[in-house]
Design a protein around this motif. Sequence first.
Motif: not given
Ligand code: NAP
Length: 329
Positions: A84, A178, A209, A215, A284-285, A325
């Motif tokens: 981005k 997005q 998620l 999750s 992240r893991r 956000m």
């Molecule tokens: P998400 O995907 O909704 O959630 C990530 C969370 O899920 C983390 O807290 C992680 O835990 C948990 N998780 C992942 N796999 C899991 C599993 N197998 N079991 C339990 N918990 C699990 O949140 P996000 O990272 O905010 O969104 C995804 C992506 O979207 C971002 O990384 C980014 O690339 C993009 N994004 C874009 C914008 C934008 O403005 N364009 C805004 C937000 C996000 P832990 O905390 O333990 O690691």
Amino acid sequence: MEQIEWGNSGITSSRIGLGTWAIGGWMWGGTDEAASIATIHAALERGISLIDTAPAYGQGRSEEIVGKALAQGGRRAQAQIATKAGLTFRDGPDKPPFRDSSPARLRQEVEDSLRRLQTDVIDLYQIHWPDPRTPLEDTARALEDLHRAGKIRAIGVSNFSPEQMDTFRGAAPLVAAQPPYNLFEREIEADVLPYAKQHDLVLLCYGALCRGLLSGRIRADTVFEGDDLRKLDPKFQPEHLPHYLAAVEELATLARQRYGKSVLALAVRWVLAQGPTIALWGARRPDQLDAVDGVDGWQLDAAALAEIDAILARHVPEPVSPAFMAPPL
Ligand code: NAP
């Protein structure tokens, strides 16, 4: 792994994309480089070819780690990189980012991203948030110039309204958008989702998620460390969290009893059932991606979709918007 074609761009990717915001550390309580690289490698091994990143994620840290991970073992060729542009930290790393999608800024940013990502082309280049001080047409034309110069393969926008996308599309071809989209954040169903269907846009849905809420791991007493953004997310505050957790519990029961699946698999499957969608999965893991296998090879039927809507209406009739956000205008 299910695949999706990105309009007529010639690009195809997996329908699950790895989200690497947390890998950048900023607003996620820090990062671990070795675990992050292992996570990116694990994603590719599982057939997740799309990696979503941004300069804003750790101010270049996430892009650097993605670049390092893909440089190892010739992995770049297996991946589509979505990054981005358009946010700067001109007031310092601890201050909120500032929106700037001016052409000069974009020309600088693309070079910085290419260097950090160790690549000569970015597959999808997205404007992170609309910049109200730069005419959208100027931004679009600057991206089209980068496209013609071969620095990016396709153009996307993030957090844009249909009106903004319409203006943008008048000046440059748009392939993807997005927006935030998950079971608890469904505002795009009123506008962006129908618009994407009408104009053949792929939707990279972020927060699939709901930042971990879907999750099944979050509890009422879960503590978030450091600068974790869930300290700010209204859904994670005591007045809202119990209602969301009650919904998660019922969704988990439905997923288990009807399909033998986890609530996490149900949440991602649901995003994929809504149209030309890609679910971004923040991890992240490597072990966090074990659950990816549970998403493929099944579908939600109409009765289950109706039951999901009923659960949501019962527990969160007035869902909290993801608008918290947005970086300041
Ligand atoms: P998400 O995907 O909704 O959630 C990530 C969370 O899920 C983390 O807290 C992680 O835990 C948990 N998780 C992942 N796999 C899991 C599993 N197998 N079991 C339990 N918990 C699990 O949140 P996000 O990272 O905010 O969104 C995804 C992506 O979207 C971002 O990384 C980014 O690339 C993009 N994004 C874009 C914008 C934008 O403005 N364009 C805004 C937000 C996000 P832990 O905390 O333990 O690691």
